[in-house]
Design a protein around this motif. Sequence first.
Motif, PDB file in Angstrom:
ATOM      1  N   ASP A   8       0.858  -1.176   0.000  1.00  0.00           N
ATOM      2  CA  ASP A   8       0.000   0.000   0.000  1.00  0.00           C
ATOM      3  C   ASP A   8       0.900   1.235   0.000  1.00  0.00           C
ATOM      4  O   ASP A   8       1.509   1.562   1.012  1.00  0.00           O
ATOM      5  CB  ASP A   8      -0.905  -0.035   1.246  1.00  0.00           C
ATOM      6  N   PHE A  31      -1.078   3.982  -4.473  1.00  0.00           N
ATOM      7  CA  PHE A  31      -1.751   2.835  -5.082  1.00  0.00           C
ATOM      8  C   PHE A  31      -1.554   1.642  -4.169  1.00  0.00           C
ATOM      9  O   PHE A  31      -0.744   1.671  -3.249  1.00  0.00           O
ATOM     10  CB  PHE A  31      -1.217   2.528  -6.489  1.00  0.00           C
ATOM     11  N   ARG A 227      -5.392  -4.273 -13.567  1.00  0.00           N
ATOM     12  CA  ARG A 227      -5.434  -2.858 -13.201  1.00  0.00           C
ATOM     13  C   ARG A 227      -4.193  -2.149 -13.729  1.00  0.00           C
ATOM     14  O   ARG A 227      -3.102  -2.712 -13.720  1.00  0.00           O
ATOM     15  CB  ARG A 227      -5.502  -2.712 -11.691  1.00  0.00           C
ATOM     16  N   ARG A 239      -5.772   6.024 -13.755  1.00  0.00           N
ATOM     17  CA  ARG A 239      -5.774   4.656 -13.244  1.00  0.00           C
ATOM     18  C   ARG A 239      -7.135   4.028 -13.517  1.00  0.00           C
ATOM     19  O   ARG A 239      -8.141   4.726 -13.540  1.00  0.00           O
ATOM     20  CB  ARG A 239      -5.455   4.634 -11.758  1.00  0.00           C
ATOM     21  N   GLY A 240      -7.126   2.736 -13.733  1.00  0.00           N
ATOM     22  CA  GLY A 240      -8.389   2.063 -14.002  1.00  0.00           C
ATOM     23  C   GLY A 240      -8.120   0.665 -14.485  1.00  0.00           C
ATOM     24  O   GLY A 240      -6.971   0.197 -14.497  1.00  0.00           O
ATOM     25  N   SER A 241      -9.180  -0.015 -14.895  1.00  0.00           N
ATOM     26  CA  SER A 241      -8.998  -1.359 -15.418  1.00  0.00           C
ATOM     27  C   SER A 241      -8.410  -1.269 -16.819  1.00  0.00           C
ATOM     28  O   SER A 241      -8.534  -0.235 -17.487  1.00  0.00           O
ATOM     29  CB  SER A 241     -10.339  -2.097 -15.461  1.00  0.00           C
ATOM     30  N   ALA A 311     -13.186  11.145 -11.184  1.00  0.00           N
ATOM     31  CA  ALA A 311     -13.623   9.752 -11.282  1.00  0.00           C
ATOM     32  C   ALA A 311     -14.513   9.604 -12.512  1.00  0.00           C
ATOM     33  O   ALA A 311     -15.519  10.296 -12.652  1.00  0.00           O
ATOM     34  CB  ALA A 311     -14.379   9.351 -10.026  1.00  0.00           C
ATOM     35  N   THR A 314     -16.129   3.414 -11.784  1.00  0.00           N
ATOM     36  CA  THR A 314     -15.629   2.809 -10.561  1.00  0.00           C
ATOM     37  C   THR A 314     -14.144   2.546 -10.733  1.00  0.00           C
ATOM     38  O   THR A 314     -13.736   1.898 -11.693  1.00  0.00           O
ATOM     39  CB  THR A 314     -16.340   1.467 -10.301  1.00  0.00           C
ATOM     40  N   GLU A 315     -13.359   3.076  -9.814  1.00  0.00           N
ATOM     41  CA  GLU A 315     -11.918   2.856  -9.857  1.00  0.00           C
ATOM     42  C   GLU A 315     -11.268   3.317 -11.153  1.00  0.00           C
ATOM     43  O   GLU A 315     -10.200   2.850 -11.509  1.00  0.00           O
ATOM     44  CB  GLU A 315     -11.590   1.374  -9.629  1.00  0.00           C
ATOM     45  N   HIS A 316     -11.880   4.210 -11.871  1.00  0.00           N
ATOM     46  CA  HIS A 316     -11.248   4.788 -13.066  1.00  0.00           C
ATOM     47  C   HIS A 316     -11.122   6.287 -12.843  1.00  0.00           C
ATOM     48  O   HIS A 316     -12.116   7.009 -12.818  1.00  0.00           O
ATOM     49  CB  HIS A 316     -12.089   4.487 -14.321  1.00  0.00           C
ATOM     50  N   ILE A 317      -9.895   6.731 -12.627  1.00  0.00           N
ATOM     51  CA  ILE A 317      -9.659   8.126 -12.274  1.00  0.00           C
ATOM     52  C   ILE A 317      -8.690   8.740 -13.265  1.00  0.00           C
ATOM     53  O   ILE A 317      -7.684   8.132 -13.632  1.00  0.00           O
ATOM     54  CB  ILE A 317      -9.092   8.226 -10.840  1.00  0.00           C
TER      55      ILE A 317
END
Lengths: 340, 311, 294
Positions: A8, A31, A227, A239-241, A311, A314-317
């Motif tokens: 982390d 991250f 990711r 960041r994202g999938s 954002a 979800t989880e894509h920034i």
Amino acid sequence: MIQEPLLDVRNLRVRFETPRGLLRAVDDVSFSVAPRETVGIVGESGSGKSVTMLSVLRLFPPLARVAVSGQVLFEGTDLLRLSEAELREVRGAKIGMVFQDPLTSLNPALPVGEQIAESLRTHRGLSRVAARRRAEELLELVGIPDPARRADDLPYRFSGGMRQRIMIAIAIACEPKLLIADEPTSALDVTVQAQVLVLLERLQRELGMSLIMISHDLGVIAATSRRVLVMYGGWIVERGSVEEILERPGHPYSAALTRLVPDLDQPRDEPLVPIPGQPAPVVGPVGGCRFAARCAYVMDRCRQETPPAVALATEHISLCWLSADGVRPAPAPIPAGGRR
Amino acid sequence: MHAQSPGRFVVTRIRDGLGILLLVTVVIFLLGYGLGDPAALMSPVDATPEEIENLRRLLGLDRPLYVQFVDYFGHLLRGDFGESLWQYRPALPIVLEALPFTLLLTATALVLAGLLGGINGTLAGFWAGSRFDRATNFLTVAAVSVPSFWVGLILIAVAAVRIQLFPTSGFTGWQSLVLPAVTLAVVHGGRIHLLVRSATFEEMTKPYAMVARSKGLPDRLILWKHVLRNTSVTVATTIGWEYVRMLGGAAFAVEVVFAWPGIGQLMINAANRHDFPVLQCAVIIAGAFVVATNALVDIGYRLMDARLRVA
Amino acid sequence: MLDARLGRNEDIEEARALARQATLSRAGDLFWPAVIVALVLLALTGDALAPYAPTAQDVGARLLPPFATSSRGFHLLGTDPLGRDLLSTMIAGTRLSLFIGVTATFIGLVIGVGLGMAAGYYGGSVDRLVMRLAEAQTAMPMFLVAILFLVVLGPSVFNVIILLPALVWPAFARLVRAETLRLRETLYVEAAVATGCTGPQVLWSHILPNVAPRVAVLTVIEVGHVMLAEAGLSFLGIGVQPPDVTWGLLIARGRPYLAVAWWLVTMPGVLLGLAVLAFNMLARRFEVASGSAA
């Protein structure tokens, strides 16, 4: 999904004092990596992706004047607070590392078997004989034929691909929980690249490791990771999938990187478009977006103000004023002159 | 760079060494017989012009230069360097008597300098930027910036005159060796330190050193097993070339400072007494040593390097 | 045989080695250039700055230690056996020490740069000849030949100045040859040749400006080396002769009084060491600034 992350990284900052001024190599990077997960970090050379991971193990070139701040929690322990001796217990034992150039990464004057065995003797306290036996097993595991004999060979007797396999054997010798692969395929031929990637994936599965894959090639990342972190100028700009970033990139830099990937799922009509200009090291005082100088979509605001993290899913920034305006960069070639 | 086989290299290197030695004798001959006037040099200071002219005819100096050279070189090959004008005996034995003293002094100094510079330089390069590195850094640069003969004089002033610890003049036993050897070791050890540190540091910047650190190996293992294995040839060669440098100059000035009965002292005395045969014999013998050492170091480097690279 | 030595230019290596010790404080950046400037000023205006005439004797003030006062006044560094003020003699020696160091280095530079460029640019037999000469020169025990040379021709400032360049030109030739070889392949040199520039024109206007920075670094290093060599020769009595005076000669002059007047040997040596150190440090700064060392 609510799982304690293995690694982390929180607000990591790395500064180098250089003759030309303060180099902001890594800025506010956060991250995490879950157990057994693969995370890709993509960016050009100088984007800070390698420095980020070298900072995790505090591996800096000699004489580097460097300041690191933030937290690097590995299994809950902040590696940045560890003494050099305590950190040595982590290096090689719990975190393994594969480097870019297999030609120079191996000691030219030391038999390869010994280069694997010495980790085992240091961390596992194995005897000379036991370490040697294990080294041969590891060579076999990474696909070196006739390991009992070849363990005595010096590195120059092996091809580039073979050397990278040996490098991987060194990195996984102590069965680390995390493997960091810094451009593991960039110096290799295309056919060999694929083999090495397959090997890394297999080992990750078999040994239950987490893997951080660093590459300038989004194609390599896409083939291995779910990711993705896109880095530019010391920032994580997006960041994202993998799917999100390949199909619906939010940041113009990511969009430009996707156009550098030759063969995704479906063939595209448009040609590969190189990103114009060179990534400039972030030295001295800087304001605004660090990609602004090369961005086809650059706006006045980009040069003045630091872009916000937006954002997109979800989880894509995405770290971009464009994203703040709800605009996505074109997946097709960028119109000449960009947008004002 | 490594086009030739090691065997051929040895042969060509020896041939070149002999060539350079021949060149040295030609230069010496031209200096002595072409530019200078040996008859005048060899005559007493109060000689009359006729006496000098007689001596010139006696020595065959009125013949053409190339004839003289053939004659001169023929004598050299037979080990005939002429007679000392001071001691009235052949020059060669005089020089050969002094030679062991020079070799004893320089060899001792080289061992000291090699240990001093080799060990400290390696450690300083390995821990570049450390307190040890910074501390040795300035001392080293200072050591290579002062003349060796001056270091010797200071040592005499401090160690001998004030506390009367070691003899400062001549050769009366092993104690006599201490001060001149330390003097040479300070300056040459400084240069070895500088070059070895640089080589070690360069090695530390190579990727494999980073890999070794990424494996979590302790420093002493990285140093002994990884770095030294790659710098050992460079270190050995650096020390060898430093010996060439020492023999090529500094040792002789230090000999004069300590009245050490070696070749340097002999040469300066011969120069002051216009004892040309002894002077030229000393220059040729010392020169042969320098050239031979140089060739040996080159050959050694080549063979060691070849073994390391293409085991 | 050539190849074994081409990779080995000890003086350049030394410059790099010095440069790699890039750990000194920033204060050093200005200190060492300041020392050199001060020495040059001392050399140019020395007589005006010296407290006494360098040759003024005073039997009543013989061998006074530093900080002593004689009937004439204060002697910062003491006096010599004839009562001459040491500081004033050292200032007088600065001029010739620096002059020989700079002049001999410059002559060596001109020879070395000229031959090096010719060797690198024309290649072939010119290259072989020059590099063989440089190699023979390096392999030759120059100090020994120097002794012989000065004994035969007689020791004098002039002979020292024509001898010392022989020690330094090979370093310049090797450096410049390597750089020229590299530059010859570059596009703009090819373009210059294609547009009809002659060899000397190309060398003068395209190659020389590009090798200049690295030659400058080497020059600074070599001035130090030459000053040390001159001091050695003068100390041995085969270099500069009285009544001329250099630091090396002053050390020789003080040597008989080592037991009774340590300052006579110590002070000129410290000044010489300081000067050479300043040149070494300056070269190191250049190398660090030009980024050729880590």
